[in-house]
Design a protein around this motif. Structure first.
Motif, PDB file in Angstrom:
ATOM      1  N   MET A   3       0.838  -1.195   0.000  1.00 21.03           N
ATOM      2  CA  MET A   3       0.000   0.000   0.000  1.00 21.03           C
ATOM      3  C   MET A   3       0.876   1.250   0.000  1.00 21.03           C
ATOM      4  N   PRO A   4       0.315   2.392  -0.409  1.00 23.06           N
ATOM      5  CA  PRO A   4       1.020   3.650  -0.193  1.00 23.06           C
ATOM      6  C   PRO A   4       1.243   3.872   1.300  1.00 23.06           C
ATOM      7  N   THR A   5       2.172   4.714   1.646  1.00 23.18           N
ATOM      8  CA  THR A   5       2.428   5.003   3.052  1.00 23.18           C
ATOM      9  C   THR A   5       1.209   5.653   3.688  1.00 23.18           C
ATOM     10  N   GLN A   6       1.142   5.564   4.997  1.00 25.91           N
ATOM     11  CA  GLN A   6       0.040   6.197   5.707  1.00 25.91           C
ATOM     12  C   GLN A   6       0.042   7.701   5.498  1.00 25.91           C
ATOM     13  N   ALA A   7       1.233   8.287   5.371  1.00 25.20           N
ATOM     14  CA  ALA A   7       1.309   9.728   5.126  1.00 25.20           C
ATOM     15  C   ALA A   7       0.690  10.081   3.783  1.00 25.20           C
ATOM     16  N   LYS A   8       0.980   9.285   2.748  1.00 26.15           N
ATOM     17  CA  LYS A   8       0.407   9.545   1.426  1.00 26.15           C
ATOM     18  C   LYS A   8      -1.100   9.364   1.441  1.00 26.15           C
ATOM     19  N   LEU A   9      -1.582   8.327   2.121  1.00 26.73           N
ATOM     20  CA  LEU A   9      -3.026   8.099   2.186  1.00 26.73           C
ATOM     21  C   LEU A   9      -3.721   9.225   2.948  1.00 26.73           C
ATOM     22  N   ALA A  10      -3.092   9.675   4.035  1.00 26.55           N
ATOM     23  CA  ALA A  10      -3.674  10.785   4.795  1.00 26.55           C
ATOM     24  C   ALA A  10      -3.762  12.038   3.942  1.00 26.55           C
ATOM     25  N   ASP A  11      -2.737  12.281   3.145  1.00 22.04           N
ATOM     26  CA  ASP A  11      -2.747  13.454   2.266  1.00 22.04           C
ATOM     27  C   ASP A  11      -3.811  13.314   1.179  1.00 22.04           C
ATOM     28  N   GLU A  12      -3.922  12.122   0.616  1.00 21.75           N
ATOM     29  CA  GLU A  12      -4.906  11.906  -0.454  1.00 21.75           C
ATOM     30  C   GLU A  12      -6.328  12.106   0.031  1.00 21.75           C
ATOM     31  N   PHE A  13      -6.640  11.540   1.208  1.00 18.04           N
ATOM     32  CA  PHE A  13      -8.013  11.581   1.694  1.00 18.04           C
ATOM     33  C   PHE A  13      -8.310  12.820   2.532  1.00 18.04           C
ATOM     34  N   GLY A  14      -7.287  13.600   2.830  1.00 19.63           N
ATOM     35  CA  GLY A  14      -7.508  14.795   3.626  1.00 19.63           C
ATOM     36  C   GLY A  14      -7.887  14.495   5.056  1.00 19.63           C
ATOM     37  N   VAL A  15      -7.259  13.469   5.656  1.00 19.06           N
ATOM     38  CA  VAL A  15      -7.557  13.078   7.030  1.00 19.06           C
ATOM     39  C   VAL A  15      -6.258  12.977   7.817  1.00 19.06           C
ATOM     40  N   GLU A  16      -6.379  12.817   9.136  1.00 13.41           N
ATOM     41  CA  GLU A  16      -5.216  12.588   9.979  1.00 13.41           C
ATOM     42  C   GLU A  16      -4.735  11.145   9.820  1.00 13.41           C
ATOM     43  N   ARG A  17      -3.463  10.928  10.170  1.00 13.79           N
ATOM     44  CA  ARG A  17      -2.920   9.569  10.045  1.00 13.79           C
ATOM     45  C   ARG A  17      -3.661   8.582  10.940  1.00 13.79           C
ATOM     46  N   GLY A  18      -4.173   9.067  12.072  1.00 16.84           N
ATOM     47  CA  GLY A  18      -4.924   8.173  12.940  1.00 16.84           C
ATOM     48  C   GLY A  18      -6.139   7.584  12.246  1.00 16.84           C
ATOM     49  N   ALA A  19      -6.816   8.387  11.429  1.00 20.01           N
ATOM     50  CA  ALA A  19      -7.968   7.884  10.681  1.00 20.01           C
ATOM     51  C   ALA A  19      -7.538   6.843   9.657  1.00 20.01           C
ATOM     52  N   VAL A  20      -6.378   7.068   9.018  1.00 17.99           N
ATOM     53  CA  VAL A  20      -5.856   6.085   8.067  1.00 17.99           C
ATOM     54  C   VAL A  20      -5.548   4.776   8.783  1.00 17.99           C
ATOM     55  N   ARG A  21      -4.898   4.863   9.971  1.00 17.84           N
ATOM     56  CA  ARG A  21      -4.572   3.635  10.699  1.00 17.84           C
ATOM     57  C   ARG A  21      -5.834   2.874  11.092  1.00 17.84           C
ATOM     58  N   GLN A  22      -6.880   3.600  11.505  1.00 19.31           N
ATOM     59  CA  GLN A  22      -8.146   2.937  11.823  1.00 19.31           C
ATOM     60  C   GLN A  22      -8.716   2.227  10.610  1.00 19.31           C
ATOM     61  N   ALA A  23      -8.665   2.880   9.455  1.00 18.79           N
ATOM     62  CA  ALA A  23      -9.172   2.274   8.217  1.00 18.79           C
ATOM     63  C   ALA A  23      -8.383   1.015   7.865  1.00 18.79           C
ATOM     64  N   LEU A  24      -7.065   1.088   8.001  1.00 18.34           N
ATOM     65  CA  LEU A  24      -6.231  -0.067   7.669  1.00 18.34           C
ATOM     66  C   LEU A  24      -6.486  -1.232   8.627  1.00 18.34           C
ATOM     67  N   ARG A  25      -6.745  -0.914   9.885  1.00 18.77           N
ATOM     68  CA  ARG A  25      -7.026  -1.993  10.842  1.00 18.77           C
ATOM     69  C   ARG A  25      -8.353  -2.679  10.520  1.00 18.77           C
TER      70      ARG A  25
END
Length: 308
Positions: free
Chosen positions: A48-70
């Motif tokens: 997957m792209p890094t959590q930082a890249k996903l956070a930037d793409e979706f306009g959310v905090e990294r914590g939200a990305v980590r929750q989605a990935l979990r």
């Protein structure tokens, strides 16, 4: 090769053409990434792209990305989810059986549909009937068995697919504008363009199996004179997968203008699975679902017209 059926919002895992709609919910991020995995945009074994890249793409905090990935890791779609290295798309997606029968829990369409359709394609004669609003979930889900066929792991001799969709000639019950009735025609045109695109991609992807693998394929679409409040998938005469279209208020950008509308997110509809032989209730539901579908197909449905 088969075509990707996904809309622009599914086009890339690390970037996309055009301006994307901001997302604030980790569940929305999970829904989007799940759709990309199920459609093959993100393939088994791919990082997957890094959590930082996903956070930037979706306009959310990294914590939200980590929750989605979990969430996706719990669904066994991702592995190696941590704060360090990027997660990995799980191998052998779509081939593990999702439980059916009276004790099986319902799951979102994009979780449950692809593995069941992949399993249906293991039969020598594949028969799929579907009733839905646009066929986007079906087209996404069929991407998995198509990959298995191209990889040589599935080899059906015959594939018959019938799909019932709303007619272009009706006033849709949804999507519908919240207040501005004059926007109904524009929403209908947007829906119709989307429906037609899905039909064309689904038809192309299936018919291509004739030339690439010599499989006998028949795919037919017919139009309904009403907006279906539910979706139904019938697989090989043995399974019925059923979900409600649940309406919610949301905003969508159409032709550079934001619209407030009532609509249903079909890919997130909870899918209930019924299996012939899993008890009297399940067997009766499968049988009655086939009778209902055949009655609609043979009586009030008409030829599907793709022009706008």
């Amino acid at each position: 090769m088969y075509c990707s059926d996904v809309e622009p919002e599914h086009a890339s895992a690390s970037g996309r053409k055009g301006q994307q709609r901001p997302r604030t919910s980790h569940r929305e991020v999970a829904d989007e990434l799940r759709a990309r995995i199920r459609s093959g945009v993100l393939r088994p074994g791919q990082r997957m792209p890094t959590q930082a890249k996903l956070a930037d793409e979706f306009g959310v905090e990294r914590g939200a990305v980590r929750q989605a990935l979990r969430i996706l890791q719990a669904e066994r779609l991702l592995t190696n989810v941590s704060k360090g290295a990027p997660a990995t798309v799980a191998p052998d997606l779509g081939m593990s059986r999702v439980p059916a029968g009276p004790t099986a829990p319902p799951q979102p369409t994009m979780v449950a549909l692809a593995p069941r359709i992949a399993e249906a394609f293991a039969a020598e004669h594949v028969r799929i009937d579907a009733l839905c609003l646009t066929s986007v979930s079906l087209t996404l889900a069929i991407g998995e068995p198509l990959r298995q066929i191209h990889a040589g792991r599935l080899n059906p001799a015959k594939v018959d697919v019938r799909v019932l969709l709303p007619s272009r000639d009706i006033d849709l019950a949804f999507p519908a504008p919240v207040t501005d009735g004059s926007a109904a025609a524009r929403l209908r045109r947007h829906w119709l363009t989307h429906r037609n695109a899905q039909v064309q991609v689904l038809r192309h992807n299936l018919l291509a199996l004739r030339s690439t693998h010599g499989i006998d394929v028949d795919v037919t679409f017919r139009a309904l004179p009403f907006t279906p409040p539910v979706k139904l998938y019938l697989l090989n005469g043995t399974e019925a997968l059923f979900a409600y279209y649940t309406l919610e208020r949301r905003e969508q950008l159409i032709d550079q203008e934001q619209f407030q509308m009532y609509d249903a997110e079909g890919t997130r509809s909870m899918l209930f699975a019924f299996e012939r032989g899993a008890g009297a209730r399940d067997t009766t539901f499968v049988e009655q679902s086939h009778l209902w579908f055949d009655a609609l197909w043979e009586t009030i449905s008409s030829q599907l017209v793709l022009t706008n």
